[in-house]
Design an enzyme around this catalytic site. Structure first.
Site, PDB file in Angstrom:
ATOM      1  CG  ASP A  78      -2.317  -4.486   2.494  1.00 43.20           C
ATOM      2  OD1 ASP A  78      -2.459  -3.261   1.838  1.00 43.20           O
ATOM      3  OD2 ASP A  78      -2.849  -5.386   2.276  1.00 43.20           O
ATOM      4  CB  SER A  79      -5.526  -1.832   3.780  1.00 40.57           C
ATOM      5  OG  SER A  79      -5.638  -2.976   2.584  1.00 40.57           O
ATOM      6  CE1 TYR A 135      -6.210   1.383   5.852  1.00 42.12           C
ATOM      7  CE2 TYR A 135      -4.190   1.724   4.719  1.00 42.12           C
ATOM      8  CZ  TYR A 135      -4.745   1.522   5.873  1.00 42.12           C
ATOM      9  OH  TYR A 135      -4.196   1.494   7.170  1.00 42.12           O
ATOM     10  N   GLY A 136      -8.754   1.051  -0.446  1.00 42.12           N
ATOM     11  CA  GLY A 136      -9.206   1.572  -1.649  1.00 42.12           C
ATOM     12  C   GLY A 136     -10.535   2.600  -1.815  1.00 42.12           C
ATOM     13  CB  CYS A 142      -1.276  -0.777   0.895  1.00 41.11           C
ATOM     14  SG  CYS A 142      -2.840  -0.228   0.470  1.00 41.11           S
ATOM     15  CB  CYS A 195      -4.420  -3.827  -6.113  1.00 46.28           C
ATOM     16  SG  CYS A 195      -5.057  -4.517  -4.235  1.00 46.28           S
ATOM     17  CB  THR A 196      -0.521  -5.427  -2.272  1.00 44.38           C
ATOM     18  OG1 THR A 196      -1.263  -4.902  -1.145  1.00 44.38           O
ATOM     19  CG2 THR A 196       0.552  -4.570  -2.553  1.00 44.38           C
TER      20      THR A 196
HETATM   21  N1  DGL Z   1      -3.817  -3.910  -0.876  1.00 45.29           N
HETATM   22  C1  DGL Z   1      -4.493  -2.679  -1.131  1.00 45.29           C
HETATM   23  C2  DGL Z   1      -3.801  -1.986  -2.363  1.00 45.29           C
HETATM   24  O1  DGL Z   1      -2.960  -2.386  -2.721  1.00 45.29           O
HETATM   25  C3  DGL Z   1      -5.848  -2.800  -1.525  1.00 45.29           C
HETATM   26  C4  DGL Z   1      -6.916  -3.199  -0.607  1.00 45.29           C
HETATM   27  C5  DGL Z   1      -7.660  -2.464   0.013  1.00 45.29           C
HETATM   28  O2  DGL Z   1      -8.394  -1.583  -0.649  1.00 45.29           O
HETATM   29  O3  DGL Z   1      -7.417  -1.903   0.957  1.00 45.29           O
HETATM   30  O4  DGL Z   1      -4.389  -1.213  -2.989  1.00 45.29           O
END
Ligand code: DGL
Length: 267
Positions: A10-11, A42-43, A73, A186-187
């Site tokens: 994940d990020s 990451y978003g 993610c 989103c996780t």
């Molecule tokens: N965990 C990321 C997702 O599921 C979101 C967090 C991020 O923007 O990095 O999209």
């Protein structure tokens, strides 16, 4: 039987919500988790940047002999799943967090109005819309980017007045006014699930993909005779940028505080 680990990335540490569900469903499996905290969130990143990060992380997980890689993610699943799947090819199976949720939605919400909240990357990619429309079951998707939520949760604001007021501001958007179900795309969002349920007075279904992902992982391992019968190694948790607060936050996302190691993938 195969005792190799399951790789999860994940990020940041939000993907630990998925790791937690996998651990609950498959307690004997060894997990290797990588949180790319150096590049969080990451978003807001471009598709090309997320693809480059994802490929490098997959190299690491393959070096560690992961039999399966879970992209925990939504933003990375939206931006990089197809590329990663091709890149990893026969070396490991790749599972994203979007397909298991879409399968559940298309089976259970035919001809319904379904809402989606997620990062800008996830919502603007239209990936949920494309995958849902492919199934042709009459679902109307209403998607809203909620970019403040993931950083807010990662900072520990998820069950208090600040988070409630931001969440209410987003959920009261007219885009989401007539929905029968809401996808937490989103996780990080399982942490605010209780607040979302409260906002809707428990009157609509709130879809948290982590349990569907864990079931998809289990099904794949069983069907391919890759399940471990007995735990041989401890789980490992790596981050690309270490701070003590990430380690403390693992308790919130994973249910127990775990030791995280700094892995300088970008140096
Ligand atoms: N965990 C990321 C997702 O599921 C979101 C967090 C991020 O923007 O990095 O999209």
């Amino acid at each position: 039987m195969n005792t190799n680990p399951i790789g999860i990335f994940d990020s940041g540490i939000g993907g630990l919500t998925v790791a937690k569900a996998i651990k609950y469903t498959l307690p004997h499996e060894q997990l290797i988790y990588f949180g790319d905290t150096a590049h969080l969130p990451y978003g807001d990143k471009s598709t090309a940047a997320i693809q480059a990060y994802a490929v490098k992380i997959c190299n690491l997980l393959l070096e560690k002999n992961c039999k399966l890689i879970v992209i925990a993610c939504n933003s990375a699943s939206a931006a990089a799943y197809e590329l990663v799947k091709e890149y990893v090819a026969s070396k490991a199976k790749v599972i994203n967090v979007i397909d298991p949720a879409v399968d559940y939605i298309t089976q259970n919400f035919k001809n319904k109005q379904v809402g989606l909240i997620g990062t800008k990357q996830t919502v603007n990619s239209n990936i949920y819309l494309e995958k849902i429309e492919k199934n042709k079951v009459g679902i109307a998707l209403h998607a809203l980017a909620t970019p403040l939520l993931a950083p807010m949760i990662e900072e520990g604001f998820y069950d208090e007045s600040v988070s409630k007021s931001i969440l209410n501001q987003y959920l009261s958007n007219p885009i989401l006014s007539k929905i029968n179900a809401l996808i937490l795309g989103c996780t990080h969002y399982p942490l605010i699930k209780a607040q979302v349920i409260e906002y809707y007075n428990n009157e609509i279904d709130i879809i948290d993909s982590s349990e569907h992902v864990a079931e998809a992982v289990k099904k794949y391992l069983i069907n391919n005779n890759l399940l471990t019968k007995k735990r041989e190694n401890v789980d490992k948790f790596f981050v690309s940028d270490y701070t003590r607060s990430f380690e403390a936050s693992t308790k919130i996302f994973f249910g127990e505080e775990v030791h995280i190691e700094h892995y300088p993938l970008w140096q």
